[in-house]
Design an enzyme around this catalytic site. Structure first.
Site, PDB file in Angstrom:
ATOM      1  N   HIS A  77       0.831  -1.218   0.000  1.00 48.64           N
ATOM      2  CA  HIS A  77       0.000   0.000   0.000  1.00 48.64           C
ATOM      3  C   HIS A  77       0.862   1.264   0.000  1.00 48.64           C
ATOM      4  O   HIS A  77       0.506   2.269   0.601  1.00 48.64           O
ATOM      5  CB  HIS A  77      -0.942   0.031   1.207  1.00 48.64           C
ATOM      6  CG  HIS A  77      -1.934  -1.088   1.228  1.00 48.64           C
ATOM      7  ND1 HIS A  77      -3.212  -0.965   0.725  1.00 48.64           N
ATOM      8  CD2 HIS A  77      -1.840  -2.357   1.678  1.00 48.64           C
ATOM      9  CE1 HIS A  77      -3.861  -2.112   0.875  1.00 48.64           C
ATOM     10  NE2 HIS A  77      -3.053  -2.980   1.440  1.00 48.64           N
ATOM     11  N   ASN A 150     -10.332  -2.844   2.456  1.00 45.15           N
ATOM     12  CA  ASN A 150     -10.020  -2.854   1.023  1.00 45.15           C
ATOM     13  C   ASN A 150     -11.302  -2.619   0.223  1.00 45.15           C
ATOM     14  O   ASN A 150     -12.397  -2.622   0.782  1.00 45.15           O
ATOM     15  CB  ASN A 150      -9.434  -4.207   0.606  1.00 45.15           C
ATOM     16  CG  ASN A 150      -7.934  -4.315   0.880  1.00 45.15           C
ATOM     17  OD1 ASN A 150      -7.287  -3.347   1.266  1.00 45.15           O
ATOM     18  ND2 ASN A 150      -7.392  -5.491   0.682  1.00 45.15           N
TER      19      ASN A 150
HETATM   20 FE1  HDE Z   1      -2.485  -4.872   5.449  1.00 40.56          FE
HETATM   21  N1  HDE Z   1      -0.692  -4.088   5.952  1.00 40.56           N
HETATM   22  N2  HDE Z   1      -1.860  -6.679   5.978  1.00 40.56           N
HETATM   23  N3  HDE Z   1      -4.220  -5.714   4.779  1.00 40.56           N
HETATM   24  N4  HDE Z   1      -3.131  -3.086   4.867  1.00 40.56           N
HETATM   25  C1  HDE Z   1      -0.336  -2.807   5.819  1.00 40.56           C
HETATM   26  O1  HDE Z   1       0.783  -1.488   7.395  1.00 40.56           O
HETATM   27  C2  HDE Z   1      -0.780  -6.937   6.735  1.00 40.56           C
HETATM   28  C3  HDE Z   1      -4.553  -7.027   4.821  1.00 40.56           C
HETATM   29  C4  HDE Z   1      -4.381  -2.775   4.426  1.00 40.56           C
HETATM   30  O2  HDE Z   1      -3.225   3.438   4.011  1.00 40.56           O
HETATM   31  C5  HDE Z   1       0.988  -2.502   6.460  1.00 40.56           C
HETATM   32  O3  HDE Z   1       1.047   0.757   7.599  1.00 40.56           O
HETATM   33  C6  HDE Z   1      -0.710  -8.332   7.040  1.00 40.56           C
HETATM   34  C7  HDE Z   1      -5.947  -7.223   4.581  1.00 40.56           C
HETATM   35  C8  HDE Z   1      -4.441  -1.383   4.083  1.00 40.56           C
HETATM   36  O4  HDE Z   1      -1.629   3.302   5.489  1.00 40.56           O
HETATM   37  C9  HDE Z   1       1.362  -3.823   7.136  1.00 40.56           C
HETATM   38  C10 HDE Z   1      -1.771  -8.905   6.425  1.00 40.56           C
HETATM   39  C11 HDE Z   1      -6.431  -5.959   4.367  1.00 40.56           C
HETATM   40  C12 HDE Z   1      -3.175  -0.881   4.335  1.00 40.56           C
HETATM   41  C13 HDE Z   1       0.213  -4.711   6.710  1.00 40.56           C
HETATM   42  C14 HDE Z   1      -2.505  -7.873   5.780  1.00 40.56           C
HETATM   43  C15 HDE Z   1      -5.345  -5.040   4.488  1.00 40.56           C
HETATM   44  C16 HDE Z   1      -2.386  -1.973   4.834  1.00 40.56           C
HETATM   45  C17 HDE Z   1       2.010  -1.931   5.534  1.00 40.56           C
HETATM   46  C18 HDE Z   1      -2.122 -10.384   6.370  1.00 40.56           C
HETATM   47  C19 HDE Z   1      -7.860  -5.559   4.022  1.00 40.56           C
HETATM   48  C20 HDE Z   1      -2.692   0.518   4.092  1.00 40.56           C
HETATM   49  C21 HDE Z   1       2.087  -0.444   5.861  1.00 40.56           C
HETATM   50  C22 HDE Z   1      -2.706 -10.869   7.524  1.00 40.56           C
HETATM   51  C23 HDE Z   1      -8.806  -5.754   5.099  1.00 40.56           C
HETATM   52  C24 HDE Z   1      -3.000   1.425   5.221  1.00 40.56           C
HETATM   53  C25 HDE Z   1       1.258  -0.281   7.022  1.00 40.56           C
HETATM   54  C26 HDE Z   1      -2.585   2.829   4.884  1.00 40.56           C
HETATM   55  C27 HDE Z   1      -1.051  -1.846   5.232  1.00 40.56           C
HETATM   56  C28 HDE Z   1       0.147  -5.991   7.104  1.00 40.56           C
HETATM   57  C29 HDE Z   1      -3.645  -8.133   5.011  1.00 40.56           C
HETATM   58  C30 HDE Z   1      -5.519  -3.629   4.295  1.00 40.56           C
HETATM   59  C31 HDE Z   1       2.725  -4.376   6.766  1.00 40.56           C
HETATM   60  C32 HDE Z   1       0.336  -8.995   7.864  1.00 40.56           C
HETATM   61  C33 HDE Z   1      -6.721  -8.524   4.609  1.00 40.56           C
HETATM   62  C34 HDE Z   1      -5.650  -0.632   3.542  1.00 40.56           C
HETATM   63  O5  HDE Z   1       1.364  -3.703   8.522  1.00 40.56           O
END
Ligand code: HDE
Length: 694
Positions: A77, A150
């Site tokens: 992201h 999302n």
């Molecule tokens: Fe994320 N995800 N994600 N994700 N995610 C990040 O956090 C993670 C997942 C989502 O505009 C990170 O600040 C893991 C699902 C958004 O700043 C990190 C898993 C969904 C954003 C991270 C998921 C998301 C992130 C990277 C698997 C939809 C951007 C930078 C379990 C519900 C937020 C940060 C923004 C960002 C980890 C899966 C949505 C690395 C481990 C499912 C919208 O922490």
């Protein structure tokens, strides 16, 4: 002398006297220490042509700061765009949740949203085929609540432990550092083809949901099942949905590819323009609420993030609306530094054991530490709560404030005035008392084993046109895979989803023979009913509001023709922009100058939802020889767009080879009635009946 320009963003400090003012009324430039600067053009040197001097503290500070301007971009992201706004509660639901934000109808809660793509780096283009992040930070009176969602209601994987593999597979290959911001490559599809649980989300990503027209036209989802907890500490399961006020809309793939060239910032520009022009984007917040009994009867496990609950099975109740009405003053300070965490919850909202959510709960705080450099990212204004907050946490990198007084521990026996905060059993967050038992194990539950039924349900719920787009997207992506085995493995999965889909893709790829279906533990359910809510085209709103008409104009036109057309579209709430051979515009039949917003080369039709052509006979010969003019119309045709034309433009369209293609998607303009007819057609967005579009 007082700061003469208090609104100037660069005027910082405590508002006291600024001891000097530049002669011409501007604020005096200073160092970060406030020392006035006399020369910002030349470094301090020993003689005009001599070596630089270390004592040049102004140069040292300026360059030191510049050298450290970047912070690590988000690992996923990375490319995002944010805006401020508010949430208005439209239905109070105290029987479901004690969350303060949902108690009083009409109450407004400030919020910050960040939309993003997932795979591309920070500088990548907006119209990648990808999921879009839809992360909302609500500054509630009981603390910040982050709904980090999302635009697709399911996820690729069931267990967070696979997330690093998924992200590695989709991002650039480590040896060559490409391809950027796209999934059309071997590594991604190799991983996908070995992970059957990804198939449902693959259907969504390959559908038009993967290439939204803009953030304003997409739905948002919390994805996981969360809990609502009420005053009596009763729990209900809840799924969160955002519904765009203007309805959903996407582009077609060939158009997406061209938009990425014409305007890589297409989505962020759209959000910027609509907020700056006062057309505030709006969504409704809806919830699907259910209890354990309902969950037990449902076909799938509600803890499995690769599954959704169709709206037709469990209706969505609307409980509020979100309006985005202000762009950040500074992109970096707010959009780049905003830190979302799934663990930012408030009393009344709690987690479930969804293994993906549990894994996310670890990751987000961890990533902020790296990205923002320390534990005090909560001191950055965009991350700080807007309600009072008190605790004994202190110090660390870049601390902006620490608790006042001598007491920094608890329990303490000091008098109330200086003792500091105390926990509150009454108001504090309490975790739902969910019984837990079981052996420690690394085991995927049986109830997570069906990977194809909802993928099938999604596919059969689409219109024919949308199904064709899924087939075309799979064909495009798999054709970019060099390893034939990978193509075959994906088709083997498609056979478990829908035989016609598998056959169409296999034919398009020219596979020698149909692969056997991928081994599956569970037979795909054939009886899941069609869910219209899953289709963009079936849920389309009949309006051109919020869309964009591009009008190609040439010298010699009647100004009134242009005026009338523009008026009709503006009344609908659409944006109208003019495109001419030169950006300086045209001269109309009466000799008056009419300005354009775009030169034809920089204002191509992929940037518009519909196009019109108002030309004069004397201009069409030259226009028809202009390659950019030809592209403008042939692309509009190939992208199924409605094309309005006046009588001279008919000749232009004929000259550029569209003579035998003029179907009902072409609308004759000229008087008020036909202009209105054109608008009516445009409310359908696209003329999908066209046989040979892109
Ligand atoms: Fe994320 N995800 N994600 N994700 N995610 C990040 O956090 C993670 C997942 C989502 O505009 C990170 O600040 C893991 C699902 C958004 O700043 C990190 C898993 C969904 C954003 C991270 C998921 C998301 C992130 C990277 C698997 C939809 C951007 C930078 C379990 C519900 C937020 C940060 C923004 C960002 C980890 C899966 C949505 C690395 C481990 C499912 C919208 O922490």
């Amino acid at each position: 002398m007082m700061n003469k320009n208090p609104k100037n963003n660069f005027a910082q400090g405590n508002g006291g006297e600024i001891h000097q003012c530049a002669e011409d009324g501007y604020d005096t430039m200073t160092t970060q220490q406030g020392t006035p600067i006399s020369d910002d053009q030349n470094t301090l040197r020993a003689g005009a042509r001599g070596p630089a001097l270390m004592e040049d503290f102004h140069y040292r500070e300026k360059m030191f700061h510049f050298d450290h301007e970047r912070i690590p971009e988000r690992i996923v992201h990375a490319r995002g765009y944010g805006a401020h706004g508010y949430f208005e509660t439209t239905k109070a639901i105290p029987e479901l949740t004690k969350a303060d934000i949902f108690q009083r109808v009409g109450e407004k809660t400030p919020l910050f949203v960040r939309f993003s793509t997932v795979a591309g780096n920070k500088g990548s283009f907006d119209l990648a085929r990808d999921a879009r992040g839809f992360a909302v930070k609500f500054y509630t009176k009981q603390g910040n609540w982050d709904l980090v969602g999302n635009n697709i209601p399911v996820f690729f994987i069931q267990d967070a432990i696979k997330f690093p593999d998924l992200v590695h597979a989709v991002k650039q290959a480590p040896d060559r550092d490409f391809p950027q911001a796209q999934s059309a490559h071997d590594n991604f599809w190799d991983f996908i083809s070995l992970m059957p649980e990804t198939m449902h989300m693959i259907m969504w990503i390959m559908s038009d949901r993967g290439i939204p027209r803009s953030f304003r036209f997409m739905e948002g989802f919390g994805i996981h099942t969360f809990r609502f907890i009420n005053e009596k500490n009763e729990s209900h399961y809840v799924k969160f949905h955002w519904k765009p006020k203007l309805g959903m809309q996407s582009v077609v793939w060939n158009e997406a590819v061209k938009i990425n060239g014409d305007d890589p910032d297409f989505h962020r520009r759209d959000l910027w323009n609509s907020i700056q022009s006062g057309n505030y984007p709006e969504w409704e917040l809806g919830v699907q609420v259910f209890d354990q009994e309902w969950a037990d009867k449902f076909d799938f496990d509600v803890l499995d993030a690769t599954k959704l609950i169709p709206e037709e099975d469990l209706p969505i109740q609307i409980i509020g609306r979100m309006v985005l009405n202000k762009m950040p003053d500074n992109f970096f300070a707010e959009t780049e530094q905003v830190a979302f965490c799934t663990q930012h919850v408030v009393p009344g909202i709690d987690f479930t054991d969804d293994p993906l959510l549990q894994g996310r709960n670890f990751s987000y705080l961890d990533t902020q530490l790296k990205r923002l450099g320390g534990p005090n990212f909560t001191h950055i204004p965009v991350n700080a709560p807007k309600c009072p907050f008190h605790n004994f946490q202190q110090d660390g990198h870049m601390a902006q404030h620490n608790p006042k007084g001598r007491v920094n521990y608890e329990p303490n026996g000091w008098e109330k005035e200086i003792a500091g905060p105390r926990e509150s059993h009454k108001y504090g967050f309490t975790t739902f008392r969910q019984p837990v038992e079981g052996e420690k194990t690394r085991l995927r539950p049986e109830s997570f084993a069906d990977h194809y039924s909802q993928a099938r349900q999604f596919f059969i719920s689409q219109t024919k046109v949308e199904q064709q787009h899924i087939i075309a997207a799979l064909t495009f992506e798999l054709s970019k895979c060099e390893v034939v085995k990978i193509r075959e493995r994906v088709v083997a999965h498609l056979r478990n989803i829908d035989e016609n889909l598998a056959k169409a893709v296999a034919d398009n790829l020219r596979l020698d023979k149909m692969p056997e279906p991928f081994p599956s533990h569970v037979k795909t359910k054939q009886d899941l009913r069609v869910s219209d809510a899953l289709s963009i085209l079936k849920t389309r709103k009949e309006t051109f509001k919020g869309r964009k008409l591009g009008i190609f104009i040439t010298d010699g036109i009647e100004a009134s023709e242009l005026d009338n057309l523009e008026q009709i579209f503006k009344q609908e709430g659409a944006t109208v922009e003019r495109i001419a051979i030169q950006v300086g515009g045209i001269v109309d039949s009466k000799g008056n100058r009419i300005m354009a917003q775009h030169q034809i080369d920089g204002g191509q039709s992929p940037l518009f939802d519909a196009v019109a052509s108002l030309t004069s006979d004397k201009a069409i010969d030259a226009a028809s020889k202009n390659a950019a003019v030809r592209d403008f119309f042939t692309d509009a045709y190939a992208h199924y767009k409605y094309i309005g034309y006046n009588s001279s433009s008919k000749k232009l369209l004929e000259k550029i080879g569209l003579a035998d293609k003029m179907d009902e998607g072409f609308v004759n303009l000229g008087d008020k009635a036909s202009d209105e007819q054109f608008l009516k057609s445009c409310r359908n967005f696209r003329y999908w009946e066209r046989p040979d579009g892109a």
